[in-house]
Write a protein that holds these residues in place. Structure first.
Motif, PDB file in Angstrom:
ATOM      1  N   TRP A 285       0.852  -1.205   0.000  1.00  0.00           N
ATOM      2  CA  TRP A 285       0.000   0.000   0.000  1.00  0.00           C
ATOM      3  C   TRP A 285       0.874   1.235   0.000  1.00  0.00           C
ATOM      4  O   TRP A 285       1.962   1.226   0.587  1.00  0.00           O
ATOM      5  CB  TRP A 285      -0.871  -0.018   1.261  1.00  0.00           C
ATOM      6  CG  TRP A 285      -2.007   0.967   1.209  1.00  0.00           C
ATOM      7  CD1 TRP A 285      -1.964   2.266   1.645  1.00  0.00           C
ATOM      8  CD2 TRP A 285      -3.307   0.755   0.682  1.00  0.00           C
ATOM      9  NE1 TRP A 285      -3.170   2.865   1.425  1.00  0.00           N
ATOM     10  CE2 TRP A 285      -4.020   1.960   0.824  1.00  0.00           C
ATOM     11  CE3 TRP A 285      -3.942  -0.326   0.076  1.00  0.00           C
ATOM     12  CZ2 TRP A 285      -5.346   2.118   0.414  1.00  0.00           C
ATOM     13  CZ3 TRP A 285      -5.265  -0.183  -0.336  1.00  0.00           C
ATOM     14  CH2 TRP A 285      -5.955   1.017  -0.164  1.00  0.00           C
ATOM     15  N   GLY A 286       0.394   2.293  -0.683  1.00  0.00           N
ATOM     16  CA  GLY A 286       1.173   3.534  -0.714  1.00  0.00           C
ATOM     17  C   GLY A 286       0.296   4.728  -1.046  1.00  0.00           C
ATOM     18  O   GLY A 286      -0.935   4.690  -0.926  1.00  0.00           O
ATOM     19  N   GLY A 287       0.938   5.806  -1.512  1.00  0.00           N
ATOM     20  CA  GLY A 287       0.252   7.078  -1.735  1.00  0.00           C
ATOM     21  C   GLY A 287      -0.833   7.009  -2.810  1.00  0.00           C
ATOM     22  O   GLY A 287      -1.922   7.560  -2.638  1.00  0.00           O
ATOM     23  N   LEU A 288      -0.575   6.317  -3.914  1.00  0.00           N
ATOM     24  CA  LEU A 288      -1.556   6.304  -5.020  1.00  0.00           C
ATOM     25  C   LEU A 288      -2.822   5.545  -4.609  1.00  0.00           C
ATOM     26  O   LEU A 288      -3.945   5.975  -4.896  1.00  0.00           O
ATOM     27  CB  LEU A 288      -0.931   5.667  -6.272  1.00  0.00           C
ATOM     28  CG  LEU A 288       0.291   6.417  -6.830  1.00  0.00           C
ATOM     29  CD1 LEU A 288       0.955   5.612  -7.953  1.00  0.00           C
ATOM     30  CD2 LEU A 288      -0.103   7.799  -7.330  1.00  0.00           C
ATOM     31  N   ALA A 289      -2.630   4.425  -3.927  1.00  0.00           N
ATOM     32  CA  ALA A 289      -3.782   3.644  -3.442  1.00  0.00           C
ATOM     33  C   ALA A 289      -4.584   4.480  -2.441  1.00  0.00           C
ATOM     34  O   ALA A 289      -5.826   4.438  -2.410  1.00  0.00           O
ATOM     35  CB  ALA A 289      -3.304   2.356  -2.786  1.00  0.00           C
TER      36      ALA A 289
END
Ligand SMILES: O=C(CO)[C@H](O)[C@H](O)COP(=O)(O)O
Length: 409
Positions: A285-289
């Motif tokens: 999981w990261g910023g775009l998600a």
């Protein structure tokens, strides 16, 4: 005693000595209240189910004005309780709690000659959504005896109850667990005296009610209501913020983030995505998600595994709870499953279970018991408010809880 004094100051006419207090302190609870409140009506909630005469005699001799016998007790118990009540000059109230057919039993109890009938939904029954006012409406059309009502009443339902024919309104938790007992009693008094002036708001859907309560209470309150269960292990707030919603579950595999991201498209606004990814060393999981989830109206994300882009996710502000952070991600391969039962933070999570997160961590509430546990958590929350108030007035926690007396032996 303090609560009783404050409730009387707020306008309570009767003081009910509740069953738990009687079980804890015996008839001395009645004696003490009688002495302190010589001009109030003392109601002893004996919940008598057998030996009616003896229990009424005990309550009467301790100073009660009215004793409660269970409406579902055998007629022989009711009749002998009545004889004893007449002998000792007290009144008898029959309580319909758990009566299989309360309307039929009310008619029978009136014929037996009781002084009052209490239309009562017990505390455990309230937690699964039962309320006394609808039963009261039916009963008041069938009997002429004075009706009392009890069971989770607040200022709105008290007004409804009076409008439906109740002459005695018994309020427990909404006065005794309030952080301002006098004000709470005054509010009820006002509703009882002018029921027509009270606005009755309709209840929302069960789901709305559950969400509303979970937003109001803390994860600690919920875990207490679950007898200390439900808390996820090793999962901590990364981006802080209250999070409440039903789970969309994701099982994915180390180095693969396809299913976590596909789950965003499947989730509905207000849902919480709960992910189990075995690897704590590769982010799924990261910023775009996170941005994609915000656009979709997702309430928050829980990840046993790792998150990256921490500065971005912090700026975006979507509540995220996780077990680790790392800079590296995997690739979208497509292994795993969405909306299968998973284990996250050592808790089993089914799709639709309620997930609540706050500063203390995350709890999982099984969907089948969500309404009940929300209501029970609210009771815990009320009780804690009351304790805060007592500590503010100078008591210590151990004194107030009488810890020494109640240590397990
Ligand atoms: O007898 C009782 C429980 O068996 C309570 O006294 C009665 O239900 C009133 O309390 P609450 O308003 O909290 O329901």
């Amino acid at each position: 005693m303090e609560i009783a004094k404050e409730a009387v100051a707020g306008g309570a006419d009767w003081i009910e000595i509740g069953t738990p207090l009687i079980k804890s302190e015996g008839m001395n609870a009645i004696r003490t209240m009688r002495k302190a409140f010589p001009d109030r009506t003392i109601l002893a909630d004996m919940k008598t189910v057998d030996t009616g005469a003896m229990e009424v005699e005990m309550a009467a001799k301790a100073g009660a004005d009215v004793a409660i016998v269970l409406g579902s007790a055998d007629d022989s118990t009711i009749l002998d309780a009545l004889r004893s009540a007449h002998k000792y000059g007290v009144r008898l109230m029959a309580d319909l709690i758990s009566a299989p057919d309360p309307v039929k039993r009310a008619v029978e109890l009136e014929a037996l000659g009781v002084d009052y009938i209490n239309v009562h939904v017990g505390i455990d029954q309230q937690m699964i959504g039962k309320d006394p006012v609808s039963i009261l409406m039916e009963i008041s059309e069938k009997v002429g005896v004075q009706l009392a009502v009890a069971g989770g009443l607040d200022s709105e339902s008290a007004a409804q109850a009076v409008r439906a024919g109740a002459r005695i309104v018994i309020v427990g938790g909404n006065i005794t667990r309030s952080d301002n007992v006098t004000e709470a009693a005054k509010k009820i008094r006002k509703s009882v005296d002018s029921p027509e002036s009270v606005d009755i708001r309709g209840r929302g859907t069960v789901d709305q009610e559950i969400r509303e309560i979970f937003k109001e209470v803390s994860t600690s309150n919920i875990s207490d209501a679950m007898h200390r269960k439900g808390a996820m292990k090793g999962i901590h707030p990364l981006v802080r913020g209250k999070m409440v919603g039903p789970a969309v579950t994701v099982q994915c595999f180390p180095g693969d983030w396809a299913k976590t991201v596909e789950a965003i498209d499947l989730a509905k606004p207000g849902d919480v995505i709960v992910i189990y990814n075995e690897s704590k060393d590769i982010a799924c999981w990261g910023g775009l998600a996170t941005l994609s989830s915000l656009n979709k109206g997702i309430a928050g994300v829980v990840i046993e595994g790792a998150v990256r882009d921490i500065d971005e996710v912090e700026n975006l502000g979507l509540p995220i709870y996780t077990s680790n952070t790392v800079p590296n991600a995997g690739d979208p391969k497509g292994f795993g499953e969405i909306n299968a039962e998973i284990t996250c933070g050592s808790q089993a999570v089914k799709p639709g279970d309620y997930i609540i997160g706050d500063e203390s961590g995350v709890v999982v509430v099984p969907k089948e018991r969500a309404y009940e546990l929300a209501r029970r958590a609210k009771e815990v929350n009320k009780e804690e408010k009351r304790l805060f108030d007592e500590i503010r007035r100078g008591g210590t926690l151990s004194e107030i809880l009488k810890l020494k007396k109640w240590e397990k032996i």
